[in-house]
Write a protein that holds these residues in place. Structure first.
Motif, PDB file in Angstrom:
ATOM      1  N   LYS A   2       7.035  11.472 -26.301  1.00  0.00           N
ATOM      2  CA  LYS A   2       7.612  10.169 -26.605  1.00  0.00           C
ATOM      3  C   LYS A   2       9.070  10.140 -26.143  1.00  0.00           C
ATOM      4  N   ASP A   3       9.436   9.080 -25.423  1.00  0.00           N
ATOM      5  CA  ASP A   3      10.814   8.944 -24.970  1.00  0.00           C
ATOM      6  C   ASP A   3      11.738   8.694 -26.159  1.00  0.00           C
ATOM      7  N   TYR A   4      12.958   9.191 -26.053  1.00  0.00           N
ATOM      8  CA  TYR A   4      13.974   8.941 -27.065  1.00  0.00           C
ATOM      9  C   TYR A   4      15.337   8.988 -26.408  1.00  0.00           C
ATOM     10  N   ASP A  49      15.223   6.706 -31.764  1.00  0.00           N
ATOM     11  CA  ASP A  49      13.974   6.303 -31.134  1.00  0.00           C
ATOM     12  C   ASP A  49      14.204   5.198 -30.117  1.00  0.00           C
ATOM     13  N   ASP A  50      13.282   5.090 -29.203  1.00  0.00           N
ATOM     14  CA  ASP A  50      13.327   4.106 -28.125  1.00  0.00           C
ATOM     15  C   ASP A  50      13.511   2.681 -28.651  1.00  0.00           C
ATOM     16  N   GLU A  51      12.859   2.346 -29.761  1.00  0.00           N
ATOM     17  CA  GLU A  51      12.915   0.965 -30.262  1.00  0.00           C
ATOM     18  C   GLU A  51      14.278   0.577 -30.847  1.00  0.00           C
ATOM     19  N   SER A  74      13.068  11.842 -21.240  1.00  0.00           N
ATOM     20  CA  SER A  74      11.685  11.565 -20.907  1.00  0.00           C
ATOM     21  C   SER A  74      11.087  12.827 -20.280  1.00  0.00           C
ATOM     22  N   ASP A  75       9.891  12.703 -19.789  1.00  0.00           N
ATOM     23  CA  ASP A  75       9.246  13.861 -19.146  1.00  0.00           C
ATOM     24  C   ASP A  75      10.029  14.357 -17.933  1.00  0.00           C
TER      25      ASP A  75
END
Length: 81
Positions: A2-4, A49-51, A74-75
């Motif tokens: 999960k992106d952060y 978090d991304d949101e 991210s990855d």
């Protein structure tokens, strides 16, 4: 993965103030060591978090939150935003 986002600060005092402000705004934060690959200044960063990134950007624009940089994880690694 999960992106952060990782928010870095100029010093520990800034990181502590940032954590307090973000918590007051009901933004979920995690204090973490700053990854050495992105900066060697302050050793403490805040993970969000991304949101929550748009609210953080608004706080920066309103000069309520003073940061050094923001990085997206991210990855592909860390990208400065």
């Amino acid at each position: 993965m999960k992106d952060y986002y990782i928010i870095t600060f100029k010093n520990t005092h800034g990181a502590i103030n940032g954590e307090k402000l973000l918590k007051e705004k009901d933004i979920k934060v995690a204090v973490m060591p700053t990854p050495a690959v992105i900066t060697r200044s302050c050793g403490i960063s805040i993970k969000i978090d991304d949101e929550d990134i748009e609210m953080v950007k608004k706080l920066i624009e309103q000069e309520q939150l003073v940061v050094k940089n923001i990085y997206k994880r991210s990855d592909n690694g860390y990208i400065q935003v």
